[in-house]
Design a protein around this motif. Sequence first.
Motif, mmCIF file in Angstrom:
data_model
loop_
_atom_site.group_PDB
_atom_site.id
_atom_site.type_symbol
_atom_site.label_atom_id
_atom_site.label_comp_id
_atom_site.label_asym_id
_atom_site.label_seq_id
_atom_site.Cartn_x
_atom_site.Cartn_y
_atom_site.Cartn_z
ATOM 1 N N PRO A 137 0.930 -12.517 -3.297
ATOM 2 C CA PRO A 137 2.037 -12.440 -4.253
ATOM 3 C C PRO A 137 2.510 -10.997 -4.457
ATOM 4 C CG PRO A 137 0.282 -13.823 -5.124
ATOM 5 C CD PRO A 137 -0.245 -13.171 -3.890
ATOM 6 N N VAL A 138 3.811 -10.806 -4.527
ATOM 7 C CA VAL A 138 4.392 -9.481 -4.736
ATOM 8 C C VAL A 138 3.813 -8.861 -6.002
ATOM 9 C CG1 VAL A 138 6.539 -8.217 -5.172
ATOM 10 C CG2 VAL A 138 6.524 -10.141 -3.585
ATOM 11 N N GLY A 139 3.394 -7.613 -5.884
ATOM 12 C CA GLY A 139 2.851 -6.895 -7.026
ATOM 13 C C GLY A 139 1.370 -7.087 -7.259
ATOM 14 N N SER A 140 0.739 -8.008 -6.535
ATOM 15 C CA SER A 140 -0.705 -8.217 -6.709
ATOM 16 C C SER A 140 -1.474 -7.036 -6.107
ATOM 17 C CB SER A 140 -1.144 -9.522 -6.041
ATOM 18 O OG SER A 140 -1.052 -9.407 -4.631
ATOM 19 N N ASP A 141 -2.712 -6.885 -6.545
ATOM 20 C CA ASP A 141 -3.541 -5.792 -6.021
ATOM 21 C C ASP A 141 -3.711 -5.893 -4.513
ATOM 22 O OD1 ASP A 141 -3.840 -4.780 -8.581
ATOM 23 O OD2 ASP A 141 -5.834 -5.639 -8.879
ATOM 24 N N HIS A 142 -3.909 -7.108 -4.003
ATOM 25 C CA HIS A 142 -4.088 -7.296 -2.557
ATOM 26 C C HIS A 142 -2.817 -6.931 -1.801
ATOM 27 C CE1 HIS A 142 -7.819 -9.054 -3.652
ATOM 28 N NE2 HIS A 142 -8.013 -9.732 -2.544
ATOM 29 N N ALA A 143 -1.664 -7.345 -2.322
ATOM 30 C CA ALA A 143 -0.390 -7.027 -1.660
ATOM 31 C C ALA A 143 -0.166 -5.523 -1.621
ATOM 32 C CB ALA A 143 0.762 -7.727 -2.371
ATOM 33 N N GLU A 144 -0.477 -4.859 -2.714
ATOM 34 C CA GLU A 144 -0.301 -3.400 -2.763
ATOM 35 C C GLU A 144 -1.257 -2.701 -1.809
ATOM 36 O OE1 GLU A 144 2.120 -1.550 -4.228
ATOM 37 O OE2 GLU A 144 2.953 -3.567 -4.504
ATOM 38 N N GLU A 145 -2.494 -3.180 -1.749
ATOM 39 C CA GLU A 145 -3.459 -2.581 -0.821
ATOM 40 C C GLU A 145 -3.015 -2.775 0.622
ATOM 41 O OE1 GLU A 145 -8.155 -2.725 0.533
ATOM 42 O OE2 GLU A 145 -7.513 -3.964 -1.167
ATOM 43 N N GLN A 146 -2.540 -3.981 0.946
ATOM 44 C CA GLN A 146 -2.081 -4.247 2.308
ATOM 45 C C GLN A 146 -0.889 -3.361 2.643
ATOM 46 O OE1 GLN A 146 -1.069 -8.351 3.119
ATOM 47 N NE2 GLN A 146 -1.285 -8.022 5.321
ATOM 48 N N ARG A 147 0.042 -3.262 1.717
ATOM 49 C CA ARG A 147 1.228 -2.429 1.921
ATOM 50 C C ARG A 147 0.827 -0.975 2.174
ATOM 51 N NH1 ARG A 147 3.800 0.657 -1.347
ATOM 52 N NH2 ARG A 147 5.973 1.152 -1.073
ATOM 53 N N GLU A 148 -0.078 -0.452 1.352
ATOM 54 C CA GLU A 148 -0.519 0.934 1.493
ATOM 55 C C GLU A 148 -1.241 1.166 2.822
ATOM 56 O OE1 GLU A 148 0.210 3.599 -0.356
ATOM 57 O OE2 GLU A 148 1.502 2.256 -1.506
ATOM 58 N N ARG A 149 -2.083 0.229 3.208
ATOM 59 C CA ARG A 149 -2.803 0.367 4.484
ATOM 60 C C ARG A 149 -1.827 0.365 5.658
ATOM 61 N NH1 ARG A 149 -8.458 -2.581 5.149
ATOM 62 N NH2 ARG A 149 -9.567 -1.783 3.350
ATOM 63 N N LEU A 150 -0.845 -0.526 5.618
ATOM 64 C CA LEU A 150 0.135 -0.580 6.705
ATOM 65 C C LEU A 150 0.950 0.709 6.753
ATOM 66 C CD1 LEU A 150 1.293 -4.287 6.381
ATOM 67 C CD2 LEU A 150 -0.053 -3.288 8.245
ATOM 68 N N LEU A 151 1.393 1.178 5.605
ATOM 69 C CA LEU A 151 2.163 2.425 5.555
ATOM 70 C C LEU A 151 1.349 3.588 6.101
ATOM 71 C CD1 LEU A 151 3.930 2.071 2.083
ATOM 72 C CD2 LEU A 151 5.026 1.997 4.341
ATOM 73 N N SER A 152 0.054 3.630 5.797
ATOM 74 C CA SER A 152 -0.797 4.720 6.278
ATOM 75 C C SER A 152 -0.949 4.703 7.798
ATOM 76 C CB SER A 152 -2.175 4.672 5.614
ATOM 77 O OG SER A 152 -2.962 3.624 6.134
ATOM 78 N N GLU A 153 -0.698 3.542 8.416
ATOM 79 C CA GLU A 153 -0.773 3.426 9.874
ATOM 80 C C GLU A 153 0.597 3.597 10.535
ATOM 81 O OE1 GLU A 153 -2.683 -0.220 11.015
ATOM 82 O OE2 GLU A 153 -4.598 0.396 10.171
ATOM 83 N N GLY A 154 1.617 3.872 9.719
ATOM 84 C CA GLY A 154 2.947 4.087 10.277
ATOM 85 C C GLY A 154 3.794 2.837 10.402
ATOM 86 N N VAL A 155 3.347 1.744 9.781
ATOM 87 C CA VAL A 155 4.109 0.493 9.814
ATOM 88 C C VAL A 155 5.041 0.482 8.607
ATOM 89 C CG1 VAL A 155 3.967 -2.028 9.699
ATOM 90 C CG2 VAL A 155 2.229 -0.735 10.963
ATOM 91 N N ASN A 156 6.337 0.386 8.849
ATOM 92 C CA ASN A 156 7.312 0.354 7.765
ATOM 93 C C ASN A 156 7.260 -0.988 7.050
ATOM 94 O OD1 ASN A 156 8.243 2.903 8.464
ATOM 95 N ND2 ASN A 156 9.738 2.079 9.890
ATOM 96 N N VAL A 157 7.185 -0.924 5.723
ATOM 97 C CA VAL A 157 7.158 -2.128 4.892
ATOM 98 C C VAL A 157 8.305 -2.018 3.899
ATOM 99 C CG1 VAL A 157 5.811 -3.540 3.298
ATOM 100 C CG2 VAL A 157 4.640 -2.230 5.078
ATOM 101 N N ASN A 158 9.275 -2.917 4.008
ATOM 102 C CA ASN A 158 10.419 -2.943 3.105
ATOM 103 C C ASN A 158 10.471 -4.285 2.412
ATOM 104 O OD1 ASN A 158 11.444 -0.344 3.822
ATOM 105 N ND2 ASN A 158 12.144 -1.239 5.751
#
Length: 112
Positions: free
Chosen positions: A67-88
Amino acid sequence: MVNKAVTLRVEKTLSLVPKGSVISYGALADLSGLPGRARLMGKCLQEIKVDCNWHRVLRADGKIAFPVGSDHAEEQRERLLSEGVNVNNNRVNMKKFAWSPDLHTILAKLKY
């Protein structure tokens, strides 16, 4: 509870997805020798105890499944961004970032 052999297959397949790439639940199932079992992938990922790069697995449309805004979603988003994967808007461009293994990988490393 998921069969241990199935979980090991999924873990091995996911370990091949390189940093900066993502895979859909369906593609993960297919490459793990479990075609049509996309929903089973989420259960397998919950049972894998080590850091299995779960953050690289997305829905087929590129959306984060949490779910948008959940801790898991935020962690996944941050991990992907740290690997250079754009998340919009909690979505990744699958055409750009989806992992597509070469024939050698499929034949030599995915023996299911």
